[in-house]
Design a protein around this motif. Sequence first.
Motif, PDB file in Angstrom:
ATOM      1  N   UNK A 157       0.834  -1.198   0.000  1.00 17.32           N
ATOM      2  CA  UNK A 157       0.000   0.000   0.000  1.00 17.32           C
ATOM      3  C   UNK A 157       0.871   1.250   0.000  1.00 17.32           C
ATOM      4  N   UNK A 158       0.325   2.321  -0.538  1.00 17.79           N
ATOM      5  CA  UNK A 158       0.984   3.613  -0.503  1.00 17.79           C
ATOM      6  C   UNK A 158       0.120   4.585   0.286  1.00 17.79           C
ATOM      7  N   UNK A 159       0.748   5.619   0.829  1.00 19.80           N
ATOM      8  CA  UNK A 159       0.021   6.538   1.700  1.00 19.80           C
ATOM      9  C   UNK A 159      -0.210   7.891   1.031  1.00 19.80           C
ATOM     10  N   UNK A 160      -1.247   8.568   1.501  1.00 14.50           N
ATOM     11  CA  UNK A 160      -1.585   9.907   1.048  1.00 14.50           C
ATOM     12  C   UNK A 160      -2.407  10.570   2.148  1.00 14.50           C
ATOM     13  N   UNK A 161      -2.729  11.818   1.974  1.00 14.01           N
ATOM     14  CA  UNK A 161      -3.547  12.558   2.928  1.00 14.01           C
ATOM     15  C   UNK A 161      -4.931  12.781   2.339  1.00 14.01           C
ATOM     16  N   UNK A 162      -5.965  12.466   3.118  1.00 18.70           N
ATOM     17  CA  UNK A 162      -7.333  12.611   2.628  1.00 18.70           C
ATOM     18  C   UNK A 162      -7.719  14.084   2.518  1.00 18.70           C
ATOM     19  N   UNK A 163      -8.216  14.457   1.368  1.00 17.09           N
ATOM     20  CA  UNK A 163      -8.739  15.808   1.162  1.00 17.09           C
ATOM     21  C   UNK A 163     -10.260  15.826   1.299  1.00 17.09           C
ATOM     22  N   UNK A 164     -10.921  14.886   0.610  1.00 16.26           N
ATOM     23  CA  UNK A 164     -12.376  14.841   0.669  1.00 16.26           C
ATOM     24  C   UNK A 164     -12.879  13.509   0.115  1.00 16.26           C
ATOM     25  N   UNK A 165     -14.012  13.065   0.625  1.00 18.20           N
ATOM     26  CA  UNK A 165     -14.726  11.924   0.059  1.00 18.20           C
ATOM     27  C   UNK A 165     -16.041  12.447  -0.510  1.00 18.20           C
ATOM     28  N   UNK A 166     -16.432  11.975  -1.704  1.00 14.33           N
ATOM     29  CA  UNK A 166     -17.640  12.489  -2.329  1.00 14.33           C
ATOM     30  C   UNK A 166     -18.224  11.462  -3.298  1.00 14.33           C
ATOM     31  N   UNK A 167     -19.474  11.679  -3.676  1.00 14.91           N
ATOM     32  CA  UNK A 167     -20.193  10.774  -4.586  1.00 14.91           C
ATOM     33  C   UNK A 167     -20.154   9.325  -4.113  1.00 14.91           C
ATOM     34  N   UNK A 168     -19.943   9.119  -2.813  1.00 17.60           N
ATOM     35  CA  UNK A 168     -19.938   7.807  -2.171  1.00 17.60           C
ATOM     36  C   UNK A 168     -18.780   6.918  -2.595  1.00 17.60           C
ATOM     37  N   UNK A 169     -18.425   6.926  -3.870  1.00 20.21           N
ATOM     38  CA  UNK A 169     -17.425   5.996  -4.383  1.00 20.21           C
ATOM     39  C   UNK A 169     -16.064   6.635  -4.655  1.00 20.21           C
ATOM     40  N   UNK A 170     -15.922   7.925  -4.423  1.00 18.91           N
ATOM     41  CA  UNK A 170     -14.688   8.608  -4.795  1.00 18.91           C
ATOM     42  C   UNK A 170     -14.100   9.385  -3.621  1.00 18.91           C
ATOM     43  N   UNK A 171     -12.791   9.557  -3.674  1.00 15.75           N
ATOM     44  CA  UNK A 171     -12.100  10.378  -2.686  1.00 15.75           C
ATOM     45  C   UNK A 171     -10.920  11.050  -3.358  1.00 15.75           C
ATOM     46  N   UNK A 172     -10.667  12.275  -2.968  1.00 16.80           N
ATOM     47  CA  UNK A 172      -9.481  12.986  -3.443  1.00 16.80           C
ATOM     48  C   UNK A 172      -8.434  12.976  -2.337  1.00 16.80           C
ATOM     49  N   UNK A 173      -7.202  12.664  -2.715  1.00 15.63           N
ATOM     50  CA  UNK A 173      -6.112  12.606  -1.742  1.00 15.63           C
ATOM     51  C   UNK A 173      -4.933  13.418  -2.264  1.00 15.63           C
ATOM     52  N   UNK A 174      -4.082  13.802  -1.338  1.00 11.30           N
ATOM     53  CA  UNK A 174      -2.844  14.504  -1.695  1.00 11.30           C
ATOM     54  C   UNK A 174      -1.671  13.578  -1.464  1.00 11.30           C
ATOM     55  N   UNK A 175      -0.880  13.380  -2.486  1.00  5.62           N
ATOM     56  CA  UNK A 175       0.282  12.504  -2.407  1.00  5.62           C
ATOM     57  C   UNK A 175       1.441  13.215  -1.703  1.00  5.62           C
ATOM     58  N   UNK A 176       2.431  12.458  -1.252  1.00  2.00           N
ATOM     59  CA  UNK A 176       3.578  13.072  -0.566  1.00  2.00           C
ATOM     60  C   UNK A 176       4.292  14.147  -1.373  1.00  2.00           C
ATOM     61  N   UNK A 177       4.217  14.073  -2.706  1.00  2.19           N
ATOM     62  CA  UNK A 177       4.890  15.078  -3.533  1.00  2.19           C
ATOM     63  C   UNK A 177       4.049  16.331  -3.735  1.00  2.19           C
ATOM     64  N   UNK A 178       2.863  16.363  -3.109  1.00  9.12           N
ATOM     65  CA  UNK A 178       1.998  17.524  -3.205  1.00  9.12           C
ATOM     66  C   UNK A 178       0.940  17.453  -4.286  1.00  9.12           C
ATOM     67  N   UNK A 179       1.038  16.492  -5.188  1.00 18.29           N
ATOM     68  CA  UNK A 179       0.037  16.343  -6.250  1.00 18.29           C
ATOM     69  C   UNK A 179      -1.235  15.707  -5.694  1.00 18.29           C
ATOM     70  N   UNK A 180      -2.344  15.869  -6.417  1.00 19.32           N
ATOM     71  CA  UNK A 180      -3.618  15.309  -5.995  1.00 19.32           C
ATOM     72  C   UNK A 180      -4.044  14.176  -6.918  1.00 19.32           C
ATOM     73  N   UNK A 181      -4.807  13.242  -6.340  1.00 19.03           N
ATOM     74  CA  UNK A 181      -5.265  12.091  -7.113  1.00 19.03           C
ATOM     75  C   UNK A 181      -6.648  11.678  -6.627  1.00 19.03           C
ATOM     76  N   UNK A 182      -7.476  11.208  -7.545  1.00 14.42           N
ATOM     77  CA  UNK A 182      -8.783  10.668  -7.198  1.00 14.42           C
ATOM     78  C   UNK A 182      -8.679   9.149  -7.118  1.00 14.42           C
ATOM     79  N   UNK A 183      -9.161   8.588  -6.015  1.00 10.93           N
ATOM     80  CA  UNK A 183      -9.108   7.144  -5.820  1.00 10.93           C
ATOM     81  C   UNK A 183     -10.514   6.602  -5.575  1.00 10.93           C
ATOM     82  N   UNK A 184     -10.671   5.309  -5.782  1.00 14.98           N
ATOM     83  CA  UNK A 184     -11.964   4.652  -5.602  1.00 14.98           C
ATOM     84  C   UNK A 184     -12.191   4.321  -4.131  1.00 14.98           C
ATOM     85  N   UNK A 185     -13.437   4.481  -3.692  1.00 14.48           N
ATOM     86  CA  UNK A 185     -13.815   4.160  -2.317  1.00 14.48           C
ATOM     87  C   UNK A 185     -14.875   3.068  -2.348  1.00 14.48           C
ATOM     88  N   UNK A 186     -14.502   1.849  -1.954  1.00 18.15           N
ATOM     89  CA  UNK A 186     -15.424   0.704  -1.997  1.00 18.15           C
ATOM     90  C   UNK A 186     -16.221   0.611  -0.705  1.00 18.15           C
TER      91      UNK A 186
END
Length: 240
Positions: A7-36
């Motif tokens: 697993x890799x780590x990130x910081x949670x920014x927000x969870x939305x639409x039930x199935x999605x979450x935006x996180x901030x990676x250690x390098x400062x970039x943002x990514x959308x991940x799936x939430x099951x």
Amino acid sequence: MKFEPALKSATLLRRYKRFLADVQLPDGSERTIHCANTGAMTGCATPGDKVWYSTSDNVKRKYPNSWELTETKAGHMICVNTAQANRLVVEAIKEGAIKELEGYPTLRTEVAYGEEKSRIDVLLQSPTREDCFIEVKSVTLLEDNDQGYFPDTVTTRGQKHLRELATLAQQGKRAVLLFAVLHSGIDKVSPAKHIDAVYNQLLIEAESLGVEILCYQASLSSEMMSINNRVLFSQFREKM
């Protein structure tokens, strides 16, 4: 259960639409991940908490990363991927970690059963014993220090499963409701009457008819997870 790849780590920014979450990676970039997890996720999705996510090798997935664990500011580890609960229970049964469920050479999953057209999470079978029907529910709602509750929102699906288990018990079959505690801060579990009073009443009735209630906690880390510790279940405890 080992996480492979790791697993890799990130910081949670927000969870939305039930199935999605935006996180901030250690390098400062943002990514959308799936939430099951379609539940309320109360206390499991606080912005600023650490998220541990897996990566799928399926190139067709729109979001290849999946939210697996939350590491809270209080230091608690929580498995938020509800699909993992059944996998952990199956693994624990096969390894003999759940003593009450030993002695069944055949294990099947997602087997159709019941008057309300359900699918049982786990069906254990033996030529010398009655079949054992097991419904698995993951517990992640922490309140009142170390007290866990289920459900974390009104669950008509969970109510249906309790009716199905109660019917099986009335027919003389072995029916088990297994709470998989996927929160390191929870040491005991009770039904959440303050959230779903109907579920609470159905659970009381199911137990009175012979449905067995088991409650096991998982050991959680970013490297692996396993179910290995039975914890207290208190049927009639209420939140004041």
